[in-house]
Design a protein around this motif. Structure first.
Motif, mmCIF file in Angstrom:
data_model
loop_
_atom_site.group_PDB
_atom_site.id
_atom_site.type_symbol
_atom_site.label_atom_id
_atom_site.label_comp_id
_atom_site.label_asym_id
_atom_site.label_seq_id
_atom_site.Cartn_x
_atom_site.Cartn_y
_atom_site.Cartn_z
ATOM 1 N N HIS A 1 64.104 37.184 -16.606
ATOM 2 C CA HIS A 1 64.262 37.894 -15.341
ATOM 3 C C HIS A 1 65.295 39.015 -15.429
ATOM 4 N N ALA A 2 65.294 39.849 -14.388
ATOM 5 C CA ALA A 2 66.167 41.030 -14.359
ATOM 6 C C ALA A 2 67.646 40.645 -14.431
ATOM 7 N N ASP A 3 68.041 39.573 -13.737
ATOM 8 C CA ASP A 3 69.462 39.199 -13.768
ATOM 9 C C ASP A 3 69.855 38.641 -15.141
ATOM 10 N N GLN A 4 68.914 38.091 -15.869
ATOM 11 C CA GLN A 4 69.195 37.653 -17.238
ATOM 12 C C GLN A 4 69.399 38.855 -18.159
ATOM 13 N N VAL A 5 68.625 39.905 -17.901
ATOM 14 C CA VAL A 5 68.804 41.143 -18.671
ATOM 15 C C VAL A 5 70.204 41.692 -18.447
ATOM 16 N N GLU A 6 70.663 41.672 -17.200
ATOM 17 C CA GLU A 6 72.003 42.159 -16.890
ATOM 18 C C GLU A 6 73.068 41.272 -17.530
ATOM 19 N N SER B 1 74.229 24.991 -20.630
ATOM 20 C CA SER B 1 73.367 25.299 -19.478
ATOM 21 C C SER B 1 73.517 26.736 -19.019
ATOM 22 N N GLY B 2 74.679 27.352 -19.299
ATOM 23 C CA GLY B 2 74.862 28.765 -18.978
ATOM 24 C C GLY B 2 75.371 28.993 -17.571
ATOM 25 N N LEU C 1 73.869 34.964 -31.650
ATOM 26 C CA LEU C 1 72.569 34.330 -31.434
ATOM 27 C C LEU C 1 72.396 34.066 -29.944
ATOM 28 N N PHE C 2 71.559 34.868 -29.299
ATOM 29 C CA PHE C 2 71.314 34.747 -27.861
ATOM 30 C C PHE C 2 70.142 33.799 -27.616
ATOM 31 N N VAL C 3 70.353 32.845 -26.721
ATOM 32 C CA VAL C 3 69.293 31.921 -26.317
ATOM 33 C C VAL C 3 69.020 32.125 -24.828
ATOM 34 N N PHE C 4 67.745 32.246 -24.473
ATOM 35 C CA PHE C 4 67.346 32.510 -23.091
ATOM 36 C C PHE C 4 66.371 31.454 -22.591
ATOM 37 N N VAL D 1 72.950 32.966 -12.861
ATOM 38 C CA VAL D 1 71.913 33.664 -13.624
ATOM 39 C C VAL D 1 70.665 32.798 -13.627
ATOM 40 N N SER D 2 69.499 33.404 -13.473
ATOM 41 C CA SER D 2 68.241 32.662 -13.404
ATOM 42 C C SER D 2 68.037 31.792 -14.636
ATOM 43 N N GLY D 3 67.473 30.606 -14.407
ATOM 44 C CA GLY D 3 67.144 29.736 -15.516
ATOM 45 C C GLY D 3 68.280 28.817 -15.896
ATOM 46 N N CYS D 4 67.997 27.991 -16.888
ATOM 47 C CA CYS D 4 68.959 27.015 -17.378
ATOM 48 C C CYS D 4 68.945 27.075 -18.901
ATOM 49 N N GLY D 5 70.085 27.452 -19.471
ATOM 50 C CA GLY D 5 70.159 27.560 -20.917
ATOM 51 C C GLY D 5 70.185 28.995 -21.403
ATOM 52 N N ASN D 6 70.974 29.829 -20.737
ATOM 53 C CA ASN D 6 71.242 31.196 -21.216
ATOM 54 C C ASN D 6 72.643 31.169 -21.837
ATOM 55 N N TYR D 7 72.735 31.329 -23.140
ATOM 56 C CA TYR D 7 74.031 31.187 -23.806
ATOM 57 C C TYR D 7 74.015 31.886 -25.161
ATOM 58 N N VAL D 8 75.180 31.922 -25.803
ATOM 59 C CA VAL D 8 75.351 32.631 -27.075
ATOM 60 C C VAL D 8 76.095 31.741 -28.061
ATOM 61 N N ILE D 9 75.674 31.783 -29.313
ATOM 62 C CA ILE D 9 76.397 31.168 -30.424
ATOM 63 C C ILE D 9 76.730 32.281 -31.411
ATOM 64 N N ASN D 10 77.974 32.337 -31.844
ATOM 65 C CA ASN D 10 78.403 33.412 -32.741
ATOM 66 C C ASN D 10 78.591 32.933 -34.183
ATOM 67 N N VAL D 11 78.357 33.848 -35.102
ATOM 68 C CA VAL D 11 78.689 33.638 -36.513
ATOM 69 C C VAL D 11 79.733 34.693 -36.878
ATOM 70 N N LYS D 12 80.894 34.248 -37.376
ATOM 71 C CA LYS D 12 81.984 35.156 -37.759
ATOM 72 C C LYS D 12 82.285 35.029 -39.242
ATOM 73 N N ASN D 13 82.939 36.053 -39.775
ATOM 74 C CA ASN D 13 83.459 35.923 -41.138
ATOM 75 C C ASN D 13 84.937 35.520 -41.082
ATOM 76 N N SER D 14 85.536 35.334 -42.240
ATOM 77 C CA SER D 14 86.923 34.850 -42.288
ATOM 78 C C SER D 14 87.919 35.865 -41.747
ATOM 79 N N GLN D 15 87.495 37.139 -41.631
ATOM 80 C CA GLN D 15 88.363 38.165 -41.045
ATOM 81 C C GLN D 15 88.264 38.194 -39.518
ATOM 82 N N GLY D 16 87.392 37.360 -38.955
ATOM 83 C CA GLY D 16 87.262 37.300 -37.503
ATOM 84 C C GLY D 16 86.215 38.224 -36.934
ATOM 85 N N LYS D 17 85.467 38.922 -37.784
ATOM 86 C CA LYS D 17 84.425 39.826 -37.295
ATOM 87 C C LYS D 17 83.140 39.043 -37.026
ATOM 88 N N ILE D 18 82.509 39.324 -35.879
ATOM 89 C CA ILE D 18 81.222 38.700 -35.559
ATOM 90 C C ILE D 18 80.139 39.345 -36.424
#
Length: 458
Positions: free
Chosen positions: A269-274, A219-220, A245-248, A224-241
């Motif tokens: 919205h502006a606060d989501q940009v921030e 839900s995020g 994947l940003f969802v708004f 912050v405005s809205g419902c469902g502002n969140y991030v999912i990351n993809v990393k390699n085995s060395q730990g680097k992102i």
């Protein structure tokens, strides 16, 4: 004496007459009260029967909708099978984010505008939508499915219900049965102002990890405005992102257009940009000081998609210094791009903070993909069998978008039509018109991009 008797008689007559008048007036008042009382009783009876009729109709519709929903629940329960992977990636929570770890390509399947009505009027169309999504997910075997809005379409004249929870649960149950990790951004139809359940209520369904462990929706932040502002990351085995994947939540309507009938759409919205900028800073710190590349997913297209198309059209549908055509077209009537008139700077923030591509839906007949000012803007192929009247008869717009994220943080994407042989659904595919765009037959203006697409295919 006679004179006195005569006066007494006159006085007595006057008293009798006065008494008669009073009785007459009292009788009139009684009749009036009885009439008013009778009228009130009639009004109460009429109101009672109106309320009773509404309650009875509501009860009958609720029962019919429950019975109708059972057929699609049974379809999911008895026919949908788990997708078979050679080695399915499993996300873990790291630093507060769902994170996939892999050194190979990471495959994302964008699905958009599923439009499950969840009511007695949409049973057949809902089944076709579920059938199509299950077929494409099963064939593509993605690491992650991202739905860019409008899972539900609880519009009573099409679905026969206001209950948007039914659609959300039906779709979530199917995704869980497929055993595929997935998430979503809310669209304008998921929680209409007249729907029974709010975004918060629907969010609690998707975040029920006991029932839907494969759903990665968050839900995020509450501030912050809205419902469902969140991030999912993809990393390699060395730990680097290698990709964030940003969802708004791009919200629904603005300027008092509560029912969406004036097409006054909202945006990020502006606060989501921030929030986005601050999150990039946080991810950069977690990534050892290196800003991660990212992709963004939401429902309503940014106004820059309209700017890009207008520039392309003005240039005679040729590439410009700002724009490169990738694939697809604007197929909506009158070449419509239904974005917001407002702009709080998300596109500029994307350009400055490592976002490479933006994926959205909303306009069901548009599937244009272009690179504009260094960012790839992509309309996802839609699923919709219900929202656009008669759209179930047409097939050129229906499908999915396959996004491949590479270990070096680059990515590719391609639109895939559902009616290809590689997609084998549970139920036989419906017969659709694959020669005409819906806009041609329904009398809307056809996009000039059609010729460009045809030339490329030739």
């Amino acid at each position: 004496m006679a004179e006195s008797n005569e006066k007494m008689s006159e006085k007595l007559n006057e008293e009798v007459n006065e008494q008669a008048k009073n009785e007459q007036n009292n009788n009139k008042k009684k009749k009036s009260r009885r009439h008013r009382g009778s009228r009130r009783r009639k009004i109460v009876k009429v109101l009672f029967w109106i309320v009773f009729a509404i309650a009875l109709i509501t009860f009958i519709l609720a029962i019919v909708n429950v019975v109708s929903l059972r057929s699609n629940n049974a379809f999911v329960r008895n026919n949908v099978e788990k997708v078979v992977y050679e080695n399915q990636l499993k996300p873990e929570k790291e630093d507060g984010y769902y994170t996939f770890t892999t050194d190979r390509d990471f495959k994302i399947l964008q699905i958009t505008d599923v439009h499950i009505g969840g009511g007695m009027l949409s049973v057949k169309n809902d089944n076709m939508a579920l059938n199509a999504v299950a077929a494409m997910v099963t064939a593509e075997k993605p690491d992650l499915v991202i739905v860019t809005g409008d899972v539900a379409f609880p519009v009573p004249y099409s679905a026969g219900t206001f209950n948007n929870k039914q659609s959300a649960k039906l779709f979530a149950q199917m995704m869980e049965k497929l055993g595929v990790y997935w998430c979503l951004a809310f669209g304008n139809h998921d929680t209409e102002v007249y729907s029974y359940y709010s975004r918060d209520a629907i969010s609690s369904i998707y975040q029920d990890k006991k029932t839907y462990p494969h759903c990665l929706f968050v839900s995020g932040p509450d501030d912050v405005s809205g419902c469902g502002n969140y991030v999912i990351n993809v990393k390699n085995s060395q730990g680097k992102i290698t990709q964030s994947l940003f969802v708004f939540d791009s919200h629904s309507y603005t300027d008092g257009d509560y029912l969406g009938i004036k097409w006054k759409y909202d945006c990020i919205h502006a606060d989501q940009v921030e929030w986005y900028k601050q999150t990039v800073e946080e991810l950069t710190e977690l990534n050892g000081g290196e800003e991660p590349k990212s992709l963004a997913f939401f429902h309503i297209p940014p106004i820059e998609m309209m700017d890009a198309y207008n520039e392309y059209k003005k240039a005679g549908f040729k590439d410009t210094d700002n724009l490169k055509y990738i694939y697809g077209e604007i197929g909506e009537g009158n070449e419509a791009i239904c974005c917001s008139k407002y702009n709080y700077g998300i596109f500029d923030a994307f350009r400055e903070n490592g976002t490479q591509g933006v994926f959205f839906g909303h306009d069901h007949l548009n599937n244009l993909c272009v690179e504009y000012k260094g960012i790839r803007l992509t309309y996802g192929y839609s699923i919709d069998y219900l929202a656009y009247s008669g759209i179930n008869k047409y097939g050129l717009q229906r499908g999915c978008t396959v996004i491949t994220v590479h270990p070096d943080s680059s990515f590719d994407n391609v639109g895939e039509n559902y009616y290809q042989d590689k997609y084998s659904p549970i139920n036989k595919k419906e017969s659709v018109d694959m020669e005409h765009h819906m806009a041609e037959i329904e009398g809307a203006v056809e996009s000039p991009l059609k010729e460009t697409v045809s030339n490329e295919q030739d």
